[in-house]
Write a protein that holds these residues in place. Sequence first.
Motif, PDB file in Angstrom:
ATOM      1  N   VAL A 117      47.380  62.493  75.297  1.00  0.00           N
ATOM      2  CA  VAL A 117      48.198  61.394  75.651  1.00  0.00           C
ATOM      3  C   VAL A 117      48.342  60.620  74.399  1.00  0.00           C
ATOM      4  O   VAL A 117      47.419  60.033  73.916  1.00  0.00           O
ATOM      5  N   PRO A 118      49.641  60.466  73.987  1.00  0.00           N
ATOM      6  CA  PRO A 118      49.949  59.412  72.776  1.00  0.00           C
ATOM      7  C   PRO A 118      49.749  57.871  73.319  1.00  0.00           C
ATOM      8  O   PRO A 118      50.042  57.729  74.554  1.00  0.00           O
ATOM      9  N   ASP A 119      49.594  57.163  72.322  1.00  0.00           N
ATOM     10  CA  ASP A 119      49.591  55.820  72.397  1.00  0.00           C
ATOM     11  C   ASP A 119      51.110  55.243  72.536  1.00  0.00           C
ATOM     12  O   ASP A 119      51.420  54.354  73.359  1.00  0.00           O
ATOM     13  N   ILE A 120      51.809  55.694  71.727  1.00  0.00           N
ATOM     14  CA  ILE A 120      53.374  55.581  71.556  1.00  0.00           C
ATOM     15  C   ILE A 120      54.286  56.868  71.813  1.00  0.00           C
ATOM     16  O   ILE A 120      53.827  57.786  70.972  1.00  0.00           O
ATOM     17  N   CYS A 121      55.143  56.824  72.807  1.00  0.00           N
ATOM     18  CA  CYS A 121      55.995  57.933  72.999  1.00  0.00           C
ATOM     19  C   CYS A 121      57.277  57.682  72.302  1.00  0.00           C
ATOM     20  O   CYS A 121      57.831  56.692  72.434  1.00  0.00           O
ATOM     21  N   LEU A 122      57.468  58.876  71.533  1.00  0.00           N
ATOM     22  CA  LEU A 122      58.747  58.635  70.809  1.00  0.00           C
ATOM     23  C   LEU A 122      59.933  59.247  71.290  1.00  0.00           C
ATOM     24  O   LEU A 122      59.973  60.099  72.136  1.00  0.00           O
ATOM     25  N   GLU A 123      61.121  58.629  71.051  1.00  0.00           N
ATOM     26  CA  GLU A 123      62.316  59.172  71.302  1.00  0.00           C
ATOM     27  C   GLU A 123      63.154  60.055  70.391  1.00  0.00           C
ATOM     28  O   GLU A 123      62.786  59.704  68.910  1.00  0.00           O
ATOM     29  N   ASP A 124      64.119  60.770  70.692  1.00  0.00           N
ATOM     30  CA  ASP A 124      64.782  61.391  69.599  1.00  0.00           C
ATOM     31  C   ASP A 124      65.608  60.603  68.716  1.00  0.00           C
ATOM     32  O   ASP A 124      65.997  59.473  69.163  1.00  0.00           O
ATOM     33  N   ARG A 125      65.528  60.823  67.430  1.00  0.00           N
ATOM     34  CA  ARG A 125      66.212  59.965  66.217  1.00  0.00           C
ATOM     35  C   ARG A 125      65.637  58.503  66.337  1.00  0.00           C
ATOM     36  O   ARG A 125      66.111  57.710  65.574  1.00  0.00           O
ATOM     37  N   GLN A 126      64.515  58.353  66.693  1.00  0.00           N
ATOM     38  CA  GLN A 126      63.736  56.877  66.607  1.00  0.00           C
ATOM     39  C   GLN A 126      63.160  56.972  65.094  1.00  0.00           C
ATOM     40  O   GLN A 126      62.617  58.275  64.482  1.00  0.00           O
ATOM     41  N   VAL A 127      63.461  55.981  64.624  1.00  0.00           N
ATOM     42  CA  VAL A 127      62.823  55.690  63.150  1.00  0.00           C
ATOM     43  C   VAL A 127      61.491  54.984  63.074  1.00  0.00           C
ATOM     44  O   VAL A 127      61.438  53.932  63.791  1.00  0.00           O
ATOM     45  N   ILE A 128      60.537  55.793  62.517  1.00  0.00           N
ATOM     46  CA  ILE A 128      59.126  55.103  62.479  1.00  0.00           C
ATOM     47  C   ILE A 128      59.090  54.434  60.942  1.00  0.00           C
ATOM     48  O   ILE A 128      59.125  55.211  59.891  1.00  0.00           O
ATOM     49  N   HIS A 129      58.762  52.923  61.040  1.00  0.00           N
ATOM     50  CA  HIS A 129      58.623  52.344  59.686  1.00  0.00           C
ATOM     51  C   HIS A 129      57.162  52.202  59.330  1.00  0.00           C
ATOM     52  O   HIS A 129      56.355  51.993  60.083  1.00  0.00           O
ATOM     53  N   GLY A 130      56.935  52.645  58.012  1.00  0.00           N
ATOM     54  CA  GLY A 130      55.635  52.792  57.631  1.00  0.00           C
ATOM     55  C   GLY A 130      55.593  51.880  56.280  1.00  0.00           C
ATOM     56  O   GLY A 130      56.641  51.023  56.014  1.00  0.00           O
ATOM     57  N   ASP A 131      54.500  51.723  55.673  1.00  0.00           N
ATOM     58  CA  ASP A 131      54.260  51.210  54.378  1.00  0.00           C
ATOM     59  C   ASP A 131      55.080  51.916  53.320  1.00  0.00           C
ATOM     60  O   ASP A 131      54.408  52.612  52.767  1.00  0.00           O
ATOM     61  N   GLY A 132      56.289  51.563  52.883  1.00  0.00           N
ATOM     62  CA  GLY A 132      56.904  52.163  51.959  1.00  0.00           C
ATOM     63  C   GLY A 132      57.451  53.531  52.205  1.00  0.00           C
ATOM     64  O   GLY A 132      57.664  54.308  51.324  1.00  0.00           O
ATOM     65  N   TRP A 133      57.517  53.984  53.417  1.00  0.00           N
ATOM     66  CA  TRP A 133      58.085  55.238  53.866  1.00  0.00           C
ATOM     67  C   TRP A 133      58.778  54.998  55.190  1.00  0.00           C
ATOM     68  O   TRP A 133      58.397  54.130  56.068  1.00  0.00           O
ATOM     69  N   ASP A 134      59.705  55.770  55.724  1.00  0.00           N
ATOM     70  CA  ASP A 134      60.292  55.758  56.926  1.00  0.00           C
ATOM     71  C   ASP A 134      60.479  57.292  57.327  1.00  0.00           C
ATOM     72  O   ASP A 134      60.776  58.146  56.789  1.00  0.00           O
ATOM     73  N   LEU A 135      59.994  57.510  58.839  1.00  0.00           N
ATOM     74  CA  LEU A 135      60.253  59.055  59.314  1.00  0.00           C
ATOM     75  C   LEU A 135      61.297  58.755  60.540  1.00  0.00           C
ATOM     76  O   LEU A 135      61.202  57.851  61.390  1.00  0.00           O
ATOM     77  N   THR A 136      62.042  59.761  60.606  1.00  0.00           N
ATOM     78  CA  THR A 136      63.016  60.033  61.949  1.00  0.00           C
ATOM     79  C   THR A 136      62.797  61.142  62.876  1.00  0.00           C
ATOM     80  O   THR A 136      62.473  62.195  62.039  1.00  0.00           O
ATOM     81  N   THR A 137      62.306  60.811  64.028  1.00  0.00           N
ATOM     82  CA  THR A 137      61.990  61.757  64.860  1.00  0.00           C
ATOM     83  C   THR A 137      63.184  62.855  65.353  1.00  0.00           C
ATOM     84  O   THR A 137      64.331  62.294  65.438  1.00  0.00           O
ATOM     85  N   ILE A 138      63.106  63.984  65.181  1.00  0.00           N
ATOM     86  CA  ILE A 138      63.767  65.029  65.547  1.00  0.00           C
ATOM     87  C   ILE A 138      63.284  65.994  66.696  1.00  0.00           C
ATOM     88  O   ILE A 138      62.383  66.483  66.379  1.00  0.00           O
ATOM     89  N   ARG A 139      64.052  65.835  67.881  1.00  0.00           N
ATOM     90  CA  ARG A 139      63.495  66.741  68.865  1.00  0.00           C
ATOM     91  C   ARG A 139      63.634  68.094  68.790  1.00  0.00           C
ATOM     92  O   ARG A 139      64.959  68.721  68.427  1.00  0.00           O
ATOM     93  N   THR A 140      62.664  68.909  68.731  1.00  0.00           N
ATOM     94  CA  THR A 140      62.770  70.406  68.525  1.00  0.00           C
ATOM     95  C   THR A 140      61.923  71.170  69.491  1.00  0.00           C
ATOM     96  O   THR A 140      61.088  71.977  69.068  1.00  0.00           O
ATOM     97  N   PRO A 141      62.199  70.988  70.801  1.00  0.00           N
ATOM     98  CA  PRO A 141      61.660  71.993  71.736  1.00  0.00           C
ATOM     99  C   PRO A 141      61.831  73.276  71.666  1.00  0.00           C
ATOM    100  O   PRO A 141      62.939  73.570  71.054  1.00  0.00           O
ATOM    101  N   GLY A 142      61.117  74.160  72.004  1.00  0.00           N
ATOM    102  CA  GLY A 142      61.205  75.758  71.800  1.00  0.00           C
ATOM    103  C   GLY A 142      59.836  76.367  71.657  1.00  0.00           C
ATOM    104  O   GLY A 142      59.491  77.026  72.688  1.00  0.00           O
ATOM    105  N   HIS A 143      59.143  76.182  70.684  1.00  0.00           N
ATOM    106  CA  HIS A 143      57.907  76.859  70.485  1.00  0.00           C
ATOM    107  C   HIS A 143      57.019  75.935  71.557  1.00  0.00           C
ATOM    108  O   HIS A 143      55.949  76.651  72.300  1.00  0.00           O
ATOM    109  N   PHE A 144      57.372  74.593  71.745  1.00  0.00           N
ATOM    110  CA  PHE A 144      56.294  73.899  72.507  1.00  0.00           C
ATOM    111  C   PHE A 144      57.431  72.727  73.199  1.00  0.00           C
ATOM    112  O   PHE A 144      58.228  72.467  72.801  1.00  0.00           O
TER     113      PHE A 144
END
Length: 304
Positions: free
Chosen positions: A135-162
């Motif tokens: 169970v995660p602490d934070i549930c992500l949505e599709d295309r959500q941007v996660i801001h870090g220290d000098g980096w950003d990540l964008t969530t891409i929903r890719t169901p299929g394998h799981f």
Amino acid sequence: MDPEILQFDPVIGVPEQLEPGLRRLVAPNPSPMTFRGTNTYLLGTRGLAVIDPGPDDDAHLAAILAAVAPDQSITHILVTHATLDHSPLAARLSQQTGAKIWAFGDAFAGRSEIMIELAAKGLAGGGEGIDSSFVPDICLEDRQVIHGDGWDLTTIRTPGHFGNHIAFGWGDVCFTGDHVMGWASSLVSPPDGDLTDFMTSCDRLSQKTWRVFHAGHGAPITAPAERLDWLVQHRLGREREILDTLNKGPARAYDIARQIYTETPTALMGAATRNVFAHLIDLLGKNKVRPQNELESEAIFERI
């Protein structure tokens, strides 16, 4: 296996610099399903994101913590999907570092409607090592941007394998988890996997020009578009083989698998059978096949 693929043989537990701001650690869990082991990625130069912490293994936990320099800290723990080779160490790593765990949802989130029905009926089992307590602490949505220290990540929903599978975009780099790997095609095993979703996810990833894919297992994929095209064509080829087999008469998934996976080791025939079952469910949705009775893993299928 292709000798070129076998050249990927990193030292387990030793961080390897892939490019500025990105390192990879390989967990000590090699197997026919995980290749050399699970790839854990450390992204950042000060505040670090750990992508796919891996199996619950003391040595791997120690290796991750040892890779953090005195002027660094782990601020984010990101999980592509909740299987036993990718997510279990997240909880202990979070306890050690105080970093939150980010993922799409728990181990059963994101399943398609037909897979929910199959699971509820108990008609399809044999999932590949679900981390059912995840169970995660934070549930992500599709295309959500996660801001870090000098980096950003964008969530891409890719169901299929799981069902709860997500990928993470970092500029022109994508962390693809087990959706796209270079050493093998992804397992799609109902009710955890859904082939219809898998093909849609391949199309989603193909909408952007990527420089490299970093997968959950194996070496970096330096020709992402070509690999995506191969995966799609591979699945379409399997579909044709299944339909050709059913043209000869009704059959179960296991019987079809034995006819088309002629070079697959006996130990992996169960996985091959579940792949065929995933195709049959997809073909049912396309109105090309049907079960003679109720839909289940042991059903006899026939052409329409």
